[in-house]
Scaffold this active site. Structure first.
Site, PDB file in Angstrom:
ATOM      1  CG  HIS A 442      -1.926  -0.992   1.118  1.00 53.15           C
ATOM      2  ND1 HIS A 442      -3.010  -1.088   0.277  1.00 53.15           N
ATOM      3  CD2 HIS A 442      -2.253  -2.107   1.839  1.00 53.15           C
ATOM      4  CE1 HIS A 442      -3.865  -2.083   0.340  1.00 53.15           C
ATOM      5  NE2 HIS A 442      -3.427  -2.881   1.369  1.00 53.15           N
ATOM      6  NE  ARG A 549      -7.379   2.082  -3.956  1.00 47.42           N
ATOM      7  CZ  ARG A 549      -6.371   2.634  -4.664  1.00 47.42           C
ATOM      8  NH1 ARG A 549      -6.550   4.117  -4.749  1.00 47.42           N
ATOM      9  NH2 ARG A 549      -5.823   1.969  -5.581  1.00 47.42           N
ATOM     10  NE  ARG A 585     -12.540  -1.534  -3.086  1.00 51.87           N
ATOM     11  CZ  ARG A 585     -11.118  -1.340  -2.926  1.00 51.87           C
ATOM     12  NH1 ARG A 585     -10.535  -2.097  -3.912  1.00 51.87           N
ATOM     13  NH2 ARG A 585     -10.325  -0.557  -2.369  1.00 51.87           N
ATOM     14  CD  GLU A 679     -10.421  -7.766  -5.255  1.00 54.35           C
ATOM     15  OE1 GLU A 679      -9.515  -7.090  -4.651  1.00 54.35           O
ATOM     16  OE2 GLU A 679     -11.413  -7.811  -4.867  1.00 54.35           O
ATOM     17  CG  ASP A 703      -6.303  -8.230  -3.191  1.00 57.15           C
ATOM     18  OD1 ASP A 703      -4.925  -8.329  -2.515  1.00 57.15           O
ATOM     19  OD2 ASP A 703      -6.986  -7.639  -2.709  1.00 57.15           O
ATOM     20  CB  CYS A 749      -9.134  -1.142 -10.888  1.00 60.04           C
ATOM     21  SG  CYS A 749      -9.734  -2.536  -9.556  1.00 60.04           S
TER      22      CYS A 749
END
Length: 832
Positions: A442, A549, A585, A679, A703, A749
């Protein structure tokens, strides 16, 4: 074990190992013949991570407490400290008064204590029985009675004296000192150390803060003075430990390598040139809350220690994947948190009227000053460990940002949390070098989104760089040069100038459509986490918001946002990108991204646990509220909604049912599109079964890659494996695109969407939307315009047959630069 009558004494087992505690309880239960006694376990940080947690011990005490009270049995070291801290956390003084911390051996003591408790003994008798648990074994072996003599005063003559010579190249710095202290804490002995070379000491061997002040360098002689029942064992342990260089690798002791692995990994493209800068403790907030009573302030300190200890144990578990030496850095931090000398100083300051923050920073300031005044420069640099612990405690106590950059330049750090990465000053941070991490962590993603050059997984050698040393990084290649000569500086500055000119050209055409050379339109959308991101995306020419997000609204707060706040934030994003579709999302949190107001059990592997749509469907109240807010917004602006971490068709059906409930009597808004993230490999392989319920698909390559390759995205030890261009990952993407062709559009994405090498392969597989960080929208559009879809399809077909991601990247690079490796592959295939 099963609950028993409230009149019996309750037992709590505190151990570093959850498996050990469970085994001990199982053994004790064999002696009880199904008679119930209340036993609670407070062991380990999770199923596999060793450690103790004061908060969990407190909860365990409350679980088994009753009129007869509780006896707590502990293993060694920090288990005792954590148990003591747990008592301070108990709010009810009557409960606290009913608790006895027993010095009994864990396994034998539990067996005897359980038998005594089930027989109706009081807590003092249970504790006494447990304490005597070794007498039978000692008598059988003709050993003297196991009793500890009273502690001796510091000026008494030691029972055992020995001397060792420090062989570690950098002396007793934080890691070997922490190893020494941990070895001593498990023994029934009073051990002091004196530096015979300098005369410093003696100091208690159980205090890291004091051991470090010995200033014991390579070649110094250190005297051991030990007293107590296990004094001989303590001396033997220490001498053996010193002989093993305190378990540091010999190559470290002789010639420290700059980087202990193949080299840094590229994480965020761009050239960074500047002096080494570190993160240092920010000053506490100017307006601190007036202190309460010393007891209340001590409770704040204890709770903060428990929180920071959990975080350090997590970091240590991550570092252990890289190597045991890296993990020992965090052992020193844990020792400082539980250092008896430091905690005694904190208590004294609290009793004098200081608040928790002031007392903690004052006590740690003394230690930092002592360490920073040591004569050896390497040992002086270990004061950074004190600052790191102080920073974490300030954050835990105040909620304020704990770290600040020492000045403009290249930030060098162990790792960065997402919050720290998000708060970095872009004008001051000219680049980032991390010892740990991976390109898909991240922190790396946030660095890319902000356009900060970065390299990761550079190894712990970088942490020894002197403040102010000039370094150069290329975040696209992973190059890192320390103290570069003039010619190298000139070369990198030229690269930086070329990149800046290229970026200017890309930005000039950012608002134009992204059409390939053969006329295929590709939508270039933006990944967003706030209205500010949306404004940046609009300025950079994004065609839409491909991923919002929404967890940005839910994190870092004590309670979730209400529907009105959600509607306002979603509308703010839409208003920043007028007329463009916004894809929201639903909440994607779980064990790896916990919410303080949504308790979740500790999981061995949170990436494979309760997260994404799995958690949302369990907490349908939260999901229903969020979907109601999304429906409100969708009645005003173009909105899509997508569900994360989907594994089964049943999850999509259930999520759609909640969506229809949330829409209310008015029904689903016109134009609302429903999609899912791909994912999970299983979802990709059976994508045909999902299509009847979907309007679009968005592939989350971050992911999908880590699950396909079994390589955790934040783990530096396997960072090189986690590459979305691996042919196995590409095969899954091709399967999704072929199944969806002509039915629903497919977007990507993940970070692969902004990877210049990945884009031609993705287009060749059938992807027609790329959603990237706002900063990369102009460049991605420019790269797309140079491509031909038919040639991309041929390239992708060849890539699927290659060995690994590295081979795919070589193929793409040669194709883009004009080297006809693609034709050679096609020729070889035709010949075969």
């Amino acid at each position: 074990m099963s609950a028993g009558p409230g009149a019996l004494v309750g037992l709590v087992i505190v151990s570093h190992s959850r498996a050990l505690a469970r085994a001990a309880v199982a053994l004790a239960s064999e002696m009880l013949h199904d008679r119930p006694v209340r036993i609670a376990i407070a062991a380990g940080l999770d199923e596999v991570t060793l450690g103790t947690d004061a908060v969990r011990i407190k909860e365990a005490i409350e679980e088994v407490d009753g009129p007869e009270g509780v006896v707590v049995l502990m293993d060694l070291g920090s288990a005792v400290l954590s148990a003591e801290l747990a008592l301070d956390l108990l709010e009810d003084p009557e409960v606290r008064d009913r608790v006895i911390l027993s010095a009994a051996p864990l396994v034998e003591g539990l067996v005897v204590a359980a038998v005594a408790a089930v027989g109706g003994a009081g807590r003092k008798e249970v504790a006494a029985e447990a304490h005597s648990a070794l007498m039978g074994k000692a008598a059988h072996l003709n050993a003297p009675e196991v009793m500890s003599p009273p502690p001796r005063h510091a000026d008494e003559q030691a029972d055992v004296v020995a001397v060792f010579t420090v062989a570690n190249r950098h002396g007793l710095h934080a890691r070997p000192a922490a190893r020494l202290v941990s070895e001593m804490r498990g023994l029934d002995a009073q051990v002091r150390l004196r530096n015979m070379t300098t005369g410093a000491g003696p100091v208690p061997a159980g205090s890291l803060s004091r051991v470090a002040t010995l200033g014991a360098l390579h070649g110094h002689q250190v005297q051991i003075l030990a007293s107590g029942r296990q004094a001989p064992e303590a001396v033997d342990h220490l001498l053996a430990l010193a002989g093993r260089h305190f378990d540091e690798p010999r190559e470290d002791a002789a010639t420290p390598a700059l980087l202990r692995q193949a080299g840094p990994l590229p994480a965020s493209p761009g050239i960074g040139i500047g002096p080494v800068r570190m993160l240092t403790v920010a000053p506490p907030p100017a307006h601190l809350v007036a202190p309460e009573s010393p007891a209340a302030e001590w409770r704040r300190v204890v709770e903060a220690i428990a929180e920071v200890r959990r975080e350090i144990e997590r970091l240590r578990a991550v570092a252990r994947e890289v190597g045991p030496q890296e993990a020992r850095i965090f052992d020193a931090h844990l020792m400082l948190l539980g250092d008896e000398e430091v905690l005694a100083d904190v208590k004294a300051r609290l009793n004098s009227g200081a608040g928790a923050v002031t007392a903690w920073m004052g006590a740690l300031g003394v230690v930092e000053k002592q360490w920073s005044e040591l004569p050896d420069p390497y040992l002086r640099a270990r004061a950074e460990d004190v600052r790191a612990v102080g920073a974490q405690m300030v954050t835990a106590l105040t909620g304020a940002a704990a770290l600040t950059l020492t000045g403009p330049g290249i930030l060098v750090a162990k790792e960065l949390t997402p919050g720290q990465a998000a708060e970095l000053d872009r004008d001051a941070v000219q680049g980032i070098v991390l010892a740990y991490g991976s390109p898909s962590s991240h922190a790396a993603i946030l660095a890319r989104s902000r356009g900060i050059p970065a390299v990761v997984a550079a190894g712990t050698g970088v942490l020894g760089f002197a403040e102010g040393t000039i370094i150069v990084i290329d975040g696209a290649t992973g190059e890192l040069v320390i103290d570069p000569p003039a010619a190298t500086l000139t070369l990198f500055r030229e690269r930086a100038t070329q990149l800046a000119a290229q970026e200017t050209r890309h930005r000039a055409a950012a608002c134009e459509p992204a059409c390939t050379a053969d006329g295929t339109h590709v939508e270039v959308a933006a990944n967003l986490g706030s209205p500010a991101d949306a404004r940046a995306a609009a300025a950079n020419g994004a065609d839409s918001a491909g991923l919002v997000r929404t967890e940005f609204l839910f994190l870092n707060r004590d309670q979730g946002p209400d529907p009105k706040e959600q509607v306002a934030e979603y509308l703010a994003i839409a208003e920043a990108m007028p007329g463009r579709r916004i894809t929201l999302r639903t909440l994607d949190v779980g064990g790896d991204k916990p919410l303080p107001y949504l308790p979740m059990p500790v999981e061995v592997n949170p990436f494979l646990g309760h997260r994404g749509i799995r958690l949302s469907l369990e907490r349908r109240d939260l999901l229903r509220e969020q979907l109601a807010a999304i429906c409100d917004v969708a009645r005003q602006v173009p909105i899509s909604v997508m569900f994360p971490m989907v594994s089964t068709v049943a999850e999509v059906r259930a999520a759609r049912a909640v969506l229809e409930e949330a829409a209310g009597p008015a029904g689903l808004p016109d134009g609302l599109r429903v999609g899912m993230m791909v994912e999970v490999p299983a979802a990709a392989l059976k994508i045909e079964t999902f299509l009847p319920y979907l309007d679009f698909i968005s592939i989350g390559t971050n992911d999908l890659t880590q699950y396909t390759l079994a390589a955790e995205r934040g783990n530096a030890a396997v960072a090189a494996l986690s590459d979305p261009l691996d042919p196995g990952v590409l095969s899954l993407i091709r399967h999704v695109c072929r199944a969806a062709a002509g039915r629903v559009p497919v977007a990507v994405c993940g970070e692969a969407a902004a990877d210049e090498a990945a884009i031609p392969v993705l287009l060749g597989l059938g992807v027609r939307e790329l959603s990237v960080s706002p900063h990369y929208v102009p460049s991605v559009k420019a790269w797309v315009r140079d491509l031909d879809v038919d040639r991309c399809a041929t390239l992708a077909e060849v890539a699927l047959g290659l060995d690994d991601a590295a081979a795919v990247r070589r193929l793409v690079a040669s194709t883009l630069t004009g080297d006809d490796e693609l034709s050679r592959h096609l020729g070889s295939a035709a010949t075969a």
